[in-house]
Design a protein around this motif. Structure first.
Motif, PDB file in Angstrom:
ATOM      1  N   LYS A 143       0.831  -1.212   0.000  1.00 19.04           N
ATOM      2  CA  LYS A 143       0.000   0.000   0.000  1.00 19.04           C
ATOM      3  C   LYS A 143       0.859   1.254   0.000  1.00 19.04           C
ATOM      4  O   LYS A 143       0.573   2.221  -0.714  1.00 19.04           O
ATOM      5  CB  LYS A 143      -0.920   0.008   1.226  1.00 19.04           C
ATOM      6  CG  LYS A 143      -2.049  -1.005   1.165  1.00 19.04           C
ATOM      7  CD  LYS A 143      -2.899  -0.928   2.426  1.00 19.04           C
ATOM      8  CE  LYS A 143      -3.983  -1.999   2.437  1.00 19.04           C
ATOM      9  NZ  LYS A 143      -4.762  -1.971   3.699  1.00 19.04           N
ATOM     10  N   TYR A 144       1.928   1.234   0.798  1.00 16.38           N
ATOM     11  CA  TYR A 144       2.792   2.413   0.882  1.00 16.38           C
ATOM     12  C   TYR A 144       3.509   2.667  -0.448  1.00 16.38           C
ATOM     13  O   TYR A 144       3.693   3.812  -0.853  1.00 16.38           O
ATOM     14  CB  TYR A 144       3.815   2.236   2.004  1.00 16.38           C
ATOM     15  CG  TYR A 144       4.741   3.413   2.172  1.00 16.38           C
ATOM     16  CD1 TYR A 144       4.298   4.590   2.779  1.00 16.38           C
ATOM     17  CD2 TYR A 144       6.053   3.359   1.710  1.00 16.38           C
ATOM     18  CE1 TYR A 144       5.151   5.677   2.917  1.00 16.38           C
ATOM     19  CE2 TYR A 144       6.909   4.440   1.847  1.00 16.38           C
ATOM     20  CZ  TYR A 144       6.445   5.602   2.447  1.00 16.38           C
ATOM     21  OH  TYR A 144       7.280   6.677   2.585  1.00 16.38           O
ATOM     22  N   LYS A 200       2.337   2.248  -3.313  1.00 15.78           N
ATOM     23  CA  LYS A 200       1.379   2.858  -4.229  1.00 15.78           C
ATOM     24  C   LYS A 200       0.893   4.221  -3.740  1.00 15.78           C
ATOM     25  O   LYS A 200       0.434   5.049  -4.524  1.00 15.78           O
ATOM     26  CB  LYS A 200       0.166   1.939  -4.401  1.00 15.78           C
ATOM     27  CG  LYS A 200       0.498   0.604  -5.057  1.00 15.78           C
ATOM     28  CD  LYS A 200      -0.727  -0.300  -5.094  1.00 15.78           C
ATOM     29  CE  LYS A 200      -0.399  -1.654  -5.702  1.00 15.78           C
ATOM     30  NZ  LYS A 200      -1.578  -2.567  -5.681  1.00 15.78           N
ATOM     31  N   GLN A 201       0.983   4.445  -2.429  1.00 17.61           N
ATOM     32  CA  GLN A 201       0.387   5.644  -1.848  1.00 17.61           C
ATOM     33  C   GLN A 201       1.318   6.233  -0.791  1.00 17.61           C
ATOM     34  O   GLN A 201       1.047   6.193   0.395  1.00 17.61           O
ATOM     35  CB  GLN A 201      -0.962   5.289  -1.204  1.00 17.61           C
ATOM     36  CG  GLN A 201      -1.715   6.479  -0.638  1.00 17.61           C
ATOM     37  CD  GLN A 201      -2.953   6.045   0.147  1.00 17.61           C
ATOM     38  OE1 GLN A 201      -3.441   4.943  -0.020  1.00 17.61           O
ATOM     39  NE2 GLN A 201      -3.441   6.912   1.005  1.00 17.61           N
ATOM     40  N   ARG A 202       2.468   6.767  -1.250  1.00 18.92           N
ATOM     41  CA  ARG A 202       3.402   7.370  -0.292  1.00 18.92           C
ATOM     42  C   ARG A 202       2.787   8.624   0.312  1.00 18.92           C
ATOM     43  O   ARG A 202       1.932   9.262  -0.283  1.00 18.92           O
ATOM     44  CB  ARG A 202       4.721   7.705  -0.986  1.00 18.92           C
ATOM     45  CG  ARG A 202       5.505   6.471  -1.407  1.00 18.92           C
ATOM     46  CD  ARG A 202       6.872   6.864  -1.945  1.00 18.92           C
ATOM     47  NE  ARG A 202       7.639   5.696  -2.341  1.00 18.92           N
ATOM     48  CZ  ARG A 202       7.634   5.179  -3.557  1.00 18.92           C
ATOM     49  NH1 ARG A 202       6.877   5.738  -4.494  1.00 18.92           N
ATOM     50  NH2 ARG A 202       8.361   4.134  -3.857  1.00 18.92           N
ATOM     51  N   ASP A 223       1.767  12.151   1.267  1.00 21.50           N
ATOM     52  CA  ASP A 223       1.881  13.488   0.696  1.00 21.50           C
ATOM     53  C   ASP A 223       1.941  14.534   1.806  1.00 21.50           C
ATOM     54  O   ASP A 223       2.248  15.698   1.568  1.00 21.50           O
ATOM     55  CB  ASP A 223       0.709  13.786  -0.254  1.00 21.50           C
ATOM     56  CG  ASP A 223      -0.642  13.544   0.408  1.00 21.50           C
ATOM     57  OD1 ASP A 223      -0.665  13.203   1.609  1.00 21.50           O
ATOM     58  OD2 ASP A 223      -1.663  13.684  -0.270  1.00 21.50           O
TER      59      ASP A 223
END
Length: 264
Positions: free
Chosen positions: A237-238, A240-242, A244
């Motif tokens: 998950k990280y 793909k979605q660091r 912000d």
């Protein structure tokens, strides 16, 4: 999730109801004791909430929350000397949280050291149960829970990865990801899980095999599998979605710089 639900989830994951069931056959006594444990956990969480929501910490505020903790402890009728070590562990972990204000990040500490102290609240709960119900000492020891508590404490950090972005939280996993990157973090946590697993297997080879002890071993083995699965899922998950944004980065220059590089 409200505070009551959070405490119930914590106690269920840490097997507190099962430990109490082994401690006494008196259901009414178990229920009363559990109510006192929940009250104690509530005031500890209130201290946590203050530390996670305020960058500037007032000593008078800390004293207020600690007074509540000491008052909640009185209902157990256990001498302070019997649980002094566990109280000292809570204060030690509080120091780790306060050191964020000095730009001292938890990834500088070994995982064994850090998560030993981060599991301080649940170790206090277990100590109160063992001191209050001496029959437990013939069935298992507090040391039997060490690996289980390390694993489940790591579970909390990894599971709360995205939630803790919005708090002044000493989440070692989250902070290491930002500072040291995905590959090293996944390797370090994977290696430590394996290390705890091997130590646990060795520990349970010693004498003193009882039903409760066998259950602790089984729960520990299950915690290893659950944690390995969770680590893999959260890393995916990280990737793909660091992050912000990260509240801690607003206060700690090193985190702000690292976060900027991730998105450069």
């Amino acid at each position: 999730m409200n505070l009551e639900e959070k405490i119930v989830d914590l106690f269920e994951l840490r097997k507190i109801p099962e430990l109490l069931a082994s401690a006494t056959d008196d259901q009414s006594l178990r229920k009363r004791f559990l109510v006192r444990l929940k009250r104690l956990q509530q005031v500890i969480y209130e201290l946590d909430k203050y530390l996670e929501s305020s960058w500037q910490i007032e000593e008078s505020e800390l004293d207020y929350y600690w007074d509540n903790i000491y008052r909640a402890l009185k209902g157990f009728h256990v001498r302070r000397s019997q649980i002094e070590a566990q109280l000292a562990h809570i204060k030690k972990y509080q120091t780790h949280e306060l050191q964020l204000r000095e730009n001292k990040l938890p990834n500088r500490l070994s995982m064994d050291y850090f998560y030993f102290y981060k599991s301080c609240d649940i170790k206090l709960m277990r100590s109160l149960i063992y001191h209050s119900f001496p029959r437990l000492k013939a069935l298992s020891s507090l040391m039997d829970w060490r690996s289980f508590d390390l694993l489940t404490e790591m579970h909390d950090d990894i599971e709360d990865l995205f939630e803790d972005r919005a708090a002044i939280n000493c989440n070692r996993f989250m902070i290491q990801l930002v500072v040291e990157g995905e590959e090293k973090t996944q390797q370090d946590y994977g290696d430590f899980i394996e290390e705890v697993k091997l130590k646990s297997l060795h520990g349970f080879q010693e004498e003193g095999d009882h039903a409760l002890r066998s259950n602790i071993q089984r729960w520990t083995e299950g915690a290893v599998v659950d944690l390995e699965d969770l680590l893999r899922d959260q890393m995916q998950k990280y990737s793909k979605q660091r992050f912000d944004s990260l509240l801690l980065a607003e206060y700690i220059p090193e985190l702000d710089k690292k976060l900027a590089r991730v998105h450069a």
